[in-house]
Every structure is written in C-alpha cells, then in structure tokens.
Design a protein around this motif. Structure first.
Motif, PDB file in Angstrom:
ATOM      1  N   ASP A 241      -7.887  14.088 -27.048  1.00  0.00           N
ATOM      2  CA  ASP A 241      -7.595  15.283 -26.255  1.00  0.00           C
ATOM      3  C   ASP A 241      -6.689  14.894 -25.102  1.00  0.00           C
ATOM      4  O   ASP A 241      -6.774  13.775 -24.577  1.00  0.00           O
ATOM      5  N   VAL A 242      -5.867  15.846 -24.669  1.00  0.00           N
ATOM      6  CA  VAL A 242      -4.900  15.566 -23.611  1.00  0.00           C
ATOM      7  C   VAL A 242      -5.589  15.151 -22.304  1.00  0.00           C
ATOM      8  O   VAL A 242      -5.102  14.277 -21.590  1.00  0.00           O
ATOM      9  N   ASP A 243      -6.731  15.755 -21.987  1.00  0.00           N
ATOM     10  CA  ASP A 243      -7.430  15.393 -20.757  1.00  0.00           C
ATOM     11  C   ASP A 243      -7.900  13.937 -20.801  1.00  0.00           C
ATOM     12  O   ASP A 243      -7.812  13.214 -19.801  1.00  0.00           O
ATOM     13  N   THR A 244      -8.355  13.482 -21.935  1.00  0.00           N
ATOM     14  CA  THR A 244      -8.789  12.091 -22.098  1.00  0.00           C
ATOM     15  C   THR A 244      -7.607  11.137 -21.974  1.00  0.00           C
ATOM     16  O   THR A 244      -7.705  10.097 -21.306  1.00  0.00           O
ATOM     17  N   ILE A 245      -6.495  11.509 -22.579  1.00  0.00           N
ATOM     18  CA  ILE A 245      -5.287  10.665 -22.505  1.00  0.00           C
ATOM     19  C   ILE A 245      -4.872  10.467 -21.053  1.00  0.00           C
ATOM     20  O   ILE A 245      -4.604   9.348 -20.622  1.00  0.00           O
ATOM     21  N   TYR A 246      -4.829  11.562 -20.302  1.00  0.00           N
ATOM     22  CA  TYR A 246      -4.379  11.451 -18.911  1.00  0.00           C
ATOM     23  C   TYR A 246      -5.382  10.728 -18.022  1.00  0.00           C
ATOM     24  O   TYR A 246      -4.988   9.974 -17.144  1.00  0.00           O
ATOM     25  N   LYS A 247      -6.647  10.965 -18.252  1.00  0.00           N
ATOM     26  CA  LYS A 247      -7.656  10.283 -17.431  1.00  0.00           C
ATOM     27  C   LYS A 247      -7.571   8.773 -17.646  1.00  0.00           C
ATOM     28  O   LYS A 247      -7.528   7.999 -16.695  1.00  0.00           O
TER      29      LYS A 247
ATOM     30  N   LEU B  28      -8.496   9.418 -11.167  1.00  0.00           N
ATOM     31  CA  LEU B  28      -8.781  10.745 -11.695  1.00  0.00           C
ATOM     32  C   LEU B  28     -10.230  10.763 -12.144  1.00  0.00           C
ATOM     33  O   LEU B  28     -10.631   9.976 -13.000  1.00  0.00           O
ATOM     34  N   ILE B  29     -11.015  11.643 -11.539  1.00  0.00           N
ATOM     35  CA  ILE B  29     -12.442  11.689 -11.864  1.00  0.00           C
ATOM     36  C   ILE B  29     -12.805  12.900 -12.718  1.00  0.00           C
ATOM     37  O   ILE B  29     -13.883  12.945 -13.302  1.00  0.00           O
ATOM     38  N   TYR B  30     -11.914  13.895 -12.771  1.00  0.00           N
ATOM     39  CA  TYR B  30     -12.177  15.061 -13.608  1.00  0.00           C
ATOM     40  C   TYR B  30     -10.847  15.684 -14.023  1.00  0.00           C
ATOM     41  O   TYR B  30      -9.946  15.845 -13.199  1.00  0.00           O
ATOM     42  N   ILE B  31     -10.756  16.033 -15.299  1.00  0.00           N
ATOM     43  CA  ILE B  31      -9.621  16.783 -15.814  1.00  0.00           C
ATOM     44  C   ILE B  31     -10.184  17.827 -16.775  1.00  0.00           C
ATOM     45  O   ILE B  31     -10.884  17.485 -17.729  1.00  0.00           O
ATOM     46  N   SER B  32      -9.887  19.095 -16.504  1.00  0.00           N
ATOM     47  CA  SER B  32     -10.354  20.144 -17.402  1.00  0.00           C
ATOM     48  C   SER B  32      -9.595  20.042 -18.724  1.00  0.00           C
ATOM     49  O   SER B  32      -8.486  19.515 -18.779  1.00  0.00           O
ATOM     50  N   LYS B  33     -10.187  20.530 -19.769  1.00  0.00           N
ATOM     51  CA  LYS B  33      -9.582  20.464 -21.113  1.00  0.00           C
ATOM     52  C   LYS B  33      -8.211  21.133 -21.152  1.00  0.00           C
ATOM     53  O   LYS B  33      -7.324  20.694 -21.864  1.00  0.00           O
ATOM     54  N   ASP B  34      -8.038  22.197 -20.360  1.00  0.00           N
ATOM     55  CA  ASP B  34      -6.766  22.923 -20.352  1.00  0.00           C
ATOM     56  C   ASP B  34      -5.784  22.392 -19.299  1.00  0.00           C
ATOM     57  O   ASP B  34      -4.700  22.940 -19.143  1.00  0.00           O
ATOM     58  N   MET B  35      -6.159  21.351 -18.573  1.00  0.00           N
ATOM     59  CA  MET B  35      -5.333  20.711 -17.540  1.00  0.00           C
ATOM     60  C   MET B  35      -5.141  21.589 -16.299  1.00  0.00           C
ATOM     61  O   MET B  35      -4.370  21.250 -15.422  1.00  0.00           O
ATOM     62  N   TYR B  36      -5.840  22.693 -16.191  1.00  0.00           N
ATOM     63  CA  TYR B  36      -5.686  23.584 -15.044  1.00  0.00           C
ATOM     64  C   TYR B  36      -6.353  23.023 -13.782  1.00  0.00           C
ATOM     65  O   TYR B  36      -6.076  23.496 -12.685  1.00  0.00           O
ATOM     66  N   GLU B  37      -7.225  22.055 -13.937  1.00  0.00           N
ATOM     67  CA  GLU B  37      -7.860  21.447 -12.766  1.00  0.00           C
ATOM     68  C   GLU B  37      -7.967  19.936 -12.950  1.00  0.00           C
ATOM     69  O   GLU B  37      -8.391  19.455 -14.000  1.00  0.00           O
ATOM     70  N   ILE B  38      -7.579  19.233 -11.903  1.00  0.00           N
ATOM     71  CA  ILE B  38      -7.697  17.777 -11.866  1.00  0.00           C
ATOM     72  C   ILE B  38      -8.263  17.393 -10.508  1.00  0.00           C
ATOM     73  O   ILE B  38      -7.789  17.879  -9.474  1.00  0.00           O
TER      74      ILE B  38
END
Length: 169
Positions: A14-20, A36-46
């Motif tokens: 998933d994109v959130d996992t890749i970026y984290k 980065l401690i949190y990234i929502s699945k839709d990337m709307y919140e980091i």
C-alpha cells in the motif's frame, strides 16, 4: 530514483506503507530526525514526530530549528503528488517558518488535506492550468497545547500538459 522505486513497490505494498518505510529509512529524511508515525491509507493525513535527542539538540539544549523545518519540509508536496496523481505537476514553491518558543520536548506536526481542498485544487487547475496553494500548520508538543513553530508552505500545482507548454515558452 524514489519515484521509480515507489512505482515498483506499489505492486506489492500500500502507498501509505511505502512512504512510511521509505521516509523513515531514507538517509536524507533521517538526518532531520523526523519520523513519520502515521499515514492514512488515502494519504490525506500524515503525522510526523520530531524527538529531541543528541542529533538535533542545539547549544541551548532545545531542538535545532533546522531540524523542525527539514522534518516538515517535504510532506505536503509528497502528499499532493500521491493524492492528485501523475497528471499533475507538484512543486514546493515557498516556505516560511516562524519559531514561537523553544522545543524542549518531542515535537509533532499533523499534515491534513480535506476532500474539499482537493476538489478546489482540481477546479483551479482545470480553469487556470496552475494553482498556488498555501498551507499552514503548527509544530506542537504531543497534545498540541504548546506551539513551537508555525509553518507556511506555498505549493505549486499544474496540469501536466499546461506545465509542459509553459516550459517551452
């Protein structure tokens, strides 16, 4: 290089996992001491955490201002690239940080986009070909009761075709 790796990894993660994982292991980002401690699945919140430690402690014993800035610098741009997709060009255009008080403890920053903001960006780009978005946030302590700094970012967003034509001029 990072864009190519992301494209390949999207096939299995998933994109959130890749970026984290990517940000937290990237040498350029790790130097900021941000994580980065949190990234929502839709990337709307980091959410970013900037701990006070020996790597970023300044002469006065607080978090070095450059660490606060560098840990927050790339986030909005990367978020928008992923949210908007590859038909848009996204660049950081301007940044300003105003320090309010010394960060004597771990700092946090919460980067958010709403559906209405993304809709507005797309509408502006559709009408004008390009748009300058101004986003602000506070860098705070964990419960947001103490503000260490205010961050203001101007992000340039353009339609890919419009941008290509503009570059030719």
């Amino acid at each position: 290089m990072y864009a190519q790796a992301t494209k390949i990894l999207k096939k299995v993660l998933d994109v959130d996992t890749i970026y984290k994982i990517g940000f937290n292991w990237s040498p350029m980002y790790r130097r900021s001491v941000g994580k980065l401690i949190y990234i929502s699945k839709d990337m709307y919140e980091i959410k970013v955490k900037i701990p006070l430690n020996y790597k970023n402690r300044n002469y006065a014993g607080t978090i070095f201002g450059g660490s606060l800035f560098s840990a927050t610098d790339p986030i909005y741009m990367i978020q928008l690239i992923e949210i908007l997709g590859r038909n848009y060009i996204v660049w950081d255009k301007d940044a300003e940080i105003k320090y309010k008080r010394p960060a004597r403890s771990t700092a946090f920053a919460d980067f958010k986009f709403s559906e209405s903001e993304i809709k507005k960006i797309k509408e502006e780009v559709k009408i004008n070909g390009e748009f300058n978005l101004i986003k602000t946030l506070n860098i705070t302590n964990e419960d947001s009761s103490i503000v260490f700094a205010n961050l203001k970012k101007t992000i340039y967003i353009a339609d890919k075709t419009y941008y290509a034509q503009k570059k030719k001029k």
